[in-house]
Design a protein around this motif. Sequence first.
Motif, PDB file in Angstrom:
ATOM      1  N   ASP A 152     122.016  56.748  20.972  1.00  0.00           N
ATOM      2  CA  ASP A 152     121.026  56.509  19.921  1.00  0.00           C
ATOM      3  C   ASP A 152     120.889  57.773  19.081  1.00  0.00           C
ATOM      4  OD1 ASP A 152     119.121  55.286  18.441  1.00  0.00           O
ATOM      5  OD2 ASP A 152     117.543  55.329  19.956  1.00  0.00           O
ATOM      6  N   GLN A 153     121.046  57.629  17.785  1.00  0.00           N
ATOM      7  CA  GLN A 153     121.002  58.801  16.900  1.00  0.00           C
ATOM      8  C   GLN A 153     119.555  59.192  16.621  1.00  0.00           C
ATOM      9  OE1 GLN A 153     123.568  58.279  13.493  1.00  0.00           O
ATOM     10  NE2 GLN A 153     125.386  57.948  14.758  1.00  0.00           N
ATOM     11  N   THR A 154     118.931  59.752  17.678  1.00  0.00           N
ATOM     12  CA  THR A 154     117.544  60.215  17.577  1.00  0.00           C
ATOM     13  C   THR A 154     117.480  61.468  16.723  1.00  0.00           C
ATOM     14  OG1 THR A 154     117.823  61.556  19.563  1.00  0.00           O
ATOM     15  CG2 THR A 154     117.036  59.291  19.882  1.00  0.00           C
ATOM     16  N   ALA A 155     116.272  61.905  16.463  1.00  0.00           N
ATOM     17  CA  ALA A 155     116.084  63.108  15.640  1.00  0.00           C
ATOM     18  C   ALA A 155     116.746  64.319  16.301  1.00  0.00           C
ATOM     19  CB  ALA A 155     114.586  63.358  15.438  1.00  0.00           C
ATOM     20  N   ILE A 156     116.668  64.373  17.648  1.00  0.00           N
ATOM     21  CA  ILE A 156     117.254  65.526  18.368  1.00  0.00           C
ATOM     22  C   ILE A 156     118.777  65.510  18.243  1.00  0.00           C
ATOM     23  CG2 ILE A 156     117.586  66.536  20.660  1.00  0.00           C
ATOM     24  CD1 ILE A 156     114.789  65.482  21.393  1.00  0.00           C
ATOM     25  N   ILE A 157     119.380  64.322  18.463  1.00  0.00           N
ATOM     26  CA  ILE A 157     120.844  64.210  18.379  1.00  0.00           C
ATOM     27  C   ILE A 157     121.312  64.493  16.953  1.00  0.00           C
ATOM     28  CG2 ILE A 157     122.789  62.595  18.527  1.00  0.00           C
ATOM     29  CD1 ILE A 157     121.848  63.475  21.249  1.00  0.00           C
ATOM     30  N   THR A 158     120.615  63.886  15.985  1.00  0.00           N
ATOM     31  CA  THR A 158     120.995  64.063  14.574  1.00  0.00           C
ATOM     32  C   THR A 158     120.931  65.537  14.183  1.00  0.00           C
ATOM     33  OG1 THR A 158     120.124  61.871  14.077  1.00  0.00           O
ATOM     34  CG2 THR A 158     120.534  63.314  12.207  1.00  0.00           C
ATOM     35  N   LYS A 159     119.863  66.205  14.609  1.00  0.00           N
ATOM     36  CA  LYS A 159     119.713  67.633  14.281  1.00  0.00           C
ATOM     37  C   LYS A 159     120.839  68.456  14.923  1.00  0.00           C
ATOM     38  CE  LYS A 159     116.345  71.432  14.341  1.00  0.00           C
ATOM     39  NZ  LYS A 159     117.308  72.439  14.733  1.00  0.00           N
ATOM     40  N   LEU A 160     121.152  68.134  16.186  1.00  0.00           N
ATOM     41  CA  LEU A 160     122.223  68.883  16.873  1.00  0.00           C
ATOM     42  C   LEU A 160     123.559  68.707  16.157  1.00  0.00           C
ATOM     43  CD1 LEU A 160     123.328  70.471  19.355  1.00  0.00           C
ATOM     44  CD2 LEU A 160     123.748  68.258  20.410  1.00  0.00           C
ATOM     45  N   LEU A 211     141.025  70.468  18.028  1.00  0.00           N
ATOM     46  CA  LEU A 211     140.100  71.421  18.626  1.00  0.00           C
ATOM     47  C   LEU A 211     138.873  70.691  19.168  1.00  0.00           C
ATOM     48  CD1 LEU A 211     140.034  74.501  16.207  1.00  0.00           C
ATOM     49  CD2 LEU A 211     140.956  74.413  18.517  1.00  0.00           C
ATOM     50  N   VAL A 212     138.433  71.087  20.343  1.00  0.00           N
ATOM     51  CA  VAL A 212     137.217  70.524  20.933  1.00  0.00           C
ATOM     52  C   VAL A 212     136.172  71.632  20.975  1.00  0.00           C
ATOM     53  CG1 VAL A 212     136.193  69.521  23.016  1.00  0.00           C
ATOM     54  CG2 VAL A 212     138.486  68.836  22.301  1.00  0.00           C
ATOM     55  N   VAL A 213     135.059  71.381  20.287  1.00  0.00           N
ATOM     56  CA  VAL A 213     134.002  72.395  20.159  1.00  0.00           C
ATOM     57  C   VAL A 213     132.763  71.919  20.907  1.00  0.00           C
ATOM     58  CG1 VAL A 213     132.583  73.706  18.551  1.00  0.00           C
ATOM     59  CG2 VAL A 213     134.914  73.028  17.892  1.00  0.00           C
ATOM     60  N   HIS A 214     132.307  72.715  21.875  1.00  0.00           N
ATOM     61  CA  HIS A 214     131.100  72.379  22.648  1.00  0.00           C
ATOM     62  C   HIS A 214     129.944  73.198  22.097  1.00  0.00           C
ATOM     63  CE1 HIS A 214     133.338  70.229  25.852  1.00  0.00           C
ATOM     64  NE2 HIS A 214     134.296  71.081  25.540  1.00  0.00           N
ATOM     65  N   PRO A 215     128.922  72.540  21.547  1.00  0.00           N
ATOM     66  CA  PRO A 215     127.780  73.299  21.015  1.00  0.00           C
ATOM     67  C   PRO A 215     127.021  74.015  22.128  1.00  0.00           C
ATOM     68  CG  PRO A 215     127.500  70.908  20.677  1.00  0.00           C
ATOM     69  CD  PRO A 215     128.787  71.091  21.382  1.00  0.00           C
ATOM     70  N   ALA A 216     126.385  75.124  21.791  1.00  0.00           N
ATOM     71  CA  ALA A 216     125.612  75.880  22.777  1.00  0.00           C
ATOM     72  C   ALA A 216     124.411  75.081  23.251  1.00  0.00           C
ATOM     73  CB  ALA A 216     125.178  77.213  22.170  1.00  0.00           C
ATOM     74  N   ALA A 217     123.805  74.318  22.355  1.00  0.00           N
ATOM     75  CA  ALA A 217     122.648  73.487  22.721  1.00  0.00           C
ATOM     76  C   ALA A 217     123.126  72.235  23.454  1.00  0.00           C
ATOM     77  CB  ALA A 217     121.880  73.097  21.458  1.00  0.00           C
ATOM     78  N   ARG A 218     122.414  71.838  24.503  1.00  0.00           N
ATOM     79  CA  ARG A 218     122.790  70.651  25.284  1.00  0.00           C
ATOM     80  C   ARG A 218     121.572  69.734  25.438  1.00  0.00           C
ATOM     81  NH1 ARG A 218     126.866  72.718  30.067  1.00  0.00           N
ATOM     82  NH2 ARG A 218     128.359  73.759  28.702  1.00  0.00           N
ATOM     83  N   PRO A 219     121.452  68.747  24.590  1.00  0.00           N
ATOM     84  CA  PRO A 219     120.282  67.855  24.669  1.00  0.00           C
ATOM     85  C   PRO A 219     120.343  66.980  25.923  1.00  0.00           C
ATOM     86  CG  PRO A 219     121.860  67.013  23.091  1.00  0.00           C
ATOM     87  CD  PRO A 219     122.365  68.350  23.523  1.00  0.00           C
ATOM     88  N   VAL A 220     119.183  66.615  26.429  1.00  0.00           N
ATOM     89  CA  VAL A 220     119.100  65.783  27.630  1.00  0.00           C
ATOM     90  C   VAL A 220     119.748  64.423  27.393  1.00  0.00           C
ATOM     91  CG1 VAL A 220     117.500  64.661  29.251  1.00  0.00           C
ATOM     92  CG2 VAL A 220     116.987  66.938  28.353  1.00  0.00           C
ATOM     93  N   GLU A 221     119.591  63.883  26.162  1.00  0.00           N
ATOM     94  CA  GLU A 221     120.135  62.548  25.852  1.00  0.00           C
ATOM     95  C   GLU A 221     121.659  62.513  25.926  1.00  0.00           C
ATOM     96  OE1 GLU A 221     117.983  64.250  24.051  1.00  0.00           O
ATOM     97  OE2 GLU A 221     116.634  62.988  22.874  1.00  0.00           O
ATOM     98  N   ALA A 222     122.320  63.650  25.651  1.00  0.00           N
ATOM     99  CA  ALA A 222     123.786  63.685  25.664  1.00  0.00           C
ATOM    100  C   ALA A 222     124.236  65.097  26.020  1.00  0.00           C
ATOM    101  CB  ALA A 222     124.341  63.269  24.305  1.00  0.00           C
ATOM    102  N   PRO A 223     124.116  65.471  27.307  1.00  0.00           N
ATOM    103  CA  PRO A 223     124.420  66.854  27.702  1.00  0.00           C
ATOM    104  C   PRO A 223     125.883  67.245  27.504  1.00  0.00           C
ATOM    105  CG  PRO A 223     124.071  65.461  29.632  1.00  0.00           C
ATOM    106  CD  PRO A 223     123.677  64.653  28.450  1.00  0.00           C
ATOM    107  N   GLY A 224     126.792  66.259  27.494  1.00  0.00           N
ATOM    108  CA  GLY A 224     128.219  66.592  27.370  1.00  0.00           C
ATOM    109  C   GLY A 224     128.770  66.397  25.972  1.00  0.00           C
TER     110      GLY A 224
END
Length: 1056
Positions: free
Chosen positions: A27-35, A160-173
């Motif tokens: 779900d493209q929540t505000a947290i996911i969208t921002k990340l 290239l696979v880029v892993h963001p430093a931030a890891r939201p609970v909704e999608a940690p991977g």
Amino acid sequence: MEAETIISSTDSMDFKIKELLKEVHLDQTAIITKLVDDTFSAIKKVIRKIPDDLQVTADLAPDFVRDIGADKVDFKFRKPKSVKIGGSYSINCVVKPDVNVDLFVQLPKECFHEKDYLNHRYHAKRCLYLCVIKKHLKSSPSFDKVEWSVLQNEARKPVLVVHPAARPVEAPGIYVRIIPTAASLFSISKLNLNRNNVRAVNQDGVPQPTPKYNSGILEDMFLEDNAEFVNKTFSTWKELGEALMLLKVWARQRSSIYAHDCVNGYLLSILLSYLVSLDKINNSMKTMQILRIALDFIATSKLWNRGLYFPPQGQNKVSKEEKMHYKELFPVVICDPSTQVNLAFRMTSVGFSELQDEAALTLQCMDRCRDGGFEEMFLTKIDYAAKFDYCVRLNLKGCTEAHALGFCLDDECWRLYEQKVHSLLSQGLGDRVKFIRVTWRNTLSEYIIENGLSILDREPLLIGISLSTPEKVFRVVDIGPNAENKEEALRFRKFWGEKAELRRYKDGTIAESIVWESEQWTRHLVLKRIIEYVFQRHLSLPKENIVQIVDQLDFSLLHGAKDPVSFSGGLLEAFEVLSKRLRLIEDIPLRVSSVQPLDSAFRFTSVFPPEPHPLVNEKRNVTRLHKLTPSCIQPLEVMIQLEGSGNWPMDHVAIEKTKAAFLIQIGESLCNRWGMTCTATEDDVDVLMSGYSFRLKILHERGLSLVKGEIGNQAKQIYSTDRVLFVRGQHASMINGLQGRYPVYGPVVRLAKRWVASHLFSACLMEEAVELLVAYIFLKPLPFNVPSSRVTGFLRFLRLLAEYDWTFSPLVIDINNDFGPDDYKEINDNLMSSREAHEENTQNVSPVMFLATAYDKRSEAWTRNSPNSMELKRLVAYARSSANLLSKLISENQIDSYRWECLLRTPLNNYDAVVLLHRDRLPYPHRLLFPSEVNKGKHVVRGDASKAFHPFLLSGDLKGSSEELKNKLMVDFDPLRCFVGDLEKEFPKKLKLWYDSLGGDAVGLTWERGFSKKRNLEETLEEEEEDPTDVLKAVGEVGKGFVRNIYLLKAPRLTN
């Protein structure tokens, strides 16, 4: 009533689909969208800071450039023309758990020469461009990790696979894939499928077309356009997006089709877009309607024969000749809207065939399985291990033959090697197999592209084989071409080498032949020998590099080096002789009308069918006895019926006494007329003949009615002796018929029974219940086909035990397929009434495992009293653990025999106390799998072995006449059974016993948790004060002479 059922089923399916989508949809929540927005901005920011005119050379990835054979790859860096989000995220169809966002980076034309489409120069520069980006991304704190992957397992197209430093609970991977695109980089005409763009691809100096190479570049050139087309199709169409997500879940559960040479999420979105363009899908349809149309199209559409082409738009029209040319070059064609690229250019005919097969099986699930096949479609894992009958791993690390001609030509060397292996197996196995699947994954989790392509052989090549009919699979002679057909005979001999030989057959034919000498009980190894021979001859692979999953668990069924099933022929012959003699008896009031074997040995499902005993024969010769002559012999139960008569007594006890009198008279007749040895008790007569002991039981139809017995205040039904015999007879007939239809059924049951016993569940699951559980996977195999190998069948048994909904679903074993809606309703009503009767105390539900058959719709025969809730919970946990381990052993690179043994080694530290028995006092010591030892806990008892019993006749016992020796045999003597029975009588409320009835030397003890409400406070207090070591010492006294050691691992936890 049927209409109500259909509506209810539809509502249930809709609800489950809704819940599944909630769980898997990102779900493209505000947290996911921002990340995503922040990561996107951070990547763009890093790329913007890369200086223009930065000189890029092959030194950034020298090994990669060398391995793909590229030259002239230096260029000056320019910023990408555009960077934008694409893929599933852009249409809000990302499916968990593999959460990724695709970022399209459009390569600038200034970095390329107009002829860079030649000789992998484009691929080299594409990789070097990503190397520059990676180098700068790694220095940014916004990213946790930047690593390499590849597009669709194609090593020459890294991403290239880029892993963001931030890891939201909704999608940690969550991670971002940077995928280069190449819009307008080259002239499309230069990438015509007939052109040769890799000069190394030639035949005798004549350049050959490179359609796959060309298609790979065209794919990048039209990637953004095609993504935009998909976006337009899916935008604001919720049901279409949901159908795509369900298709992704469906495909991912089937790991062998969600692969580089079959389908992926992108192709599925293109396929749905195609169906929309044909108006086969419209806005009025629900999600499941769209899904069904897509699956039906995959499975049955004739359009696949000519290829899939979007309706023409403007000048984009494909001529008939072009369509024919596409089909000549590629087995599957899905042409993109521009008509310039076949998006399915990687898909093989084998991959597509499997895709169609899976779609067809899924449609069957939707029609035949409960709840519209929801569980079979979306929740059942259909991996290599469970899907294929036969799995083979080739360990090819360091195998230079795979890339001897180069890593990348028109296709990559790994794909060519897959084709070579498939071709060899197809020729070598012929009609023994229905389907062969070969995949070699070349992406490593820690892959460093700069190190080149030579390390991509570390993953094993995996082969899955679906077997044909048993007659073909277990065949020992392969007949080749006639000797007169010299060309074919020469090819045959060239393939088979010294194994080929000329043979004359009964009809006078002289033909080339291959013979695989094999005993009946080793026929399942014929295929292993063929595969080993073919690979050693044609691929020069050492034997240790060919891992075939076929006989790794056979050790658990063998006695010495032989399978005791090999004696079954003699057993059946002996039974036939006994049956005829019983029918010939005339000096009894009622003659024998029928004889039926009850023991599992007769239906090939006994783990250890008895071997013929040298003392039990009609010959009076004892000279052949050896030192290890068993002192025990297990009886085989046989049920007989007498002619009808109205003179039988009415009383149950009197009936049993009359049957005993008949049995004694039958025994006397056998002894007098044929000189057979018979021993009689009040309950049975044992007939010793031809090496076996047959235990006779009489079934009398008047005794079939149920006897009611009052137990406390609760009326409980107890089966009469005749009812038990009748049900056992029905079960034996049913299983015997099933074994006749599926020869591999017997070995699977034997492995299942061995597993149940080895984990000390002998008291929890009767052998008939195990036979029914295994029968279910043969009768209701969907979403699989019927298993044709013992390891695959065993894995499915474990998964059934671990994953089935035992609380709310009856397991219906309908062997003759004669149950109708009324039968299913009756069974469901019986289940619900059994559950409602125990609503107040769910721990006492009976039966917990509801197995319904034609002869037992209430599940009273085999699971009425066991397993209980606690036992089933433990069974399920053990089955899940074993299933996971077995899946890993099949598909991963494990060849250690100890790991396979772990499937049958039970952890003794899971019990509160452990009793170890004297191994040399077990009745059949050779059946012990692994000697048990305990290295922890408090040692409470040590006992010496009794001299009163020995499993083998001692040297002093072997002297004497045949009759004297025969009298020393003990029929049906099992000290473990006696020990367990005595403990259950002595400690009915204190101890729960776990044991292996097939020959284990350990008994697990767990303390009973609760106390009966009827017991008074004084009894409870008295028990609380009792020392657990005293209880265990008492256990040692009960088993004196049989018990070796007792260890206390955990003291009892007292409950109110």
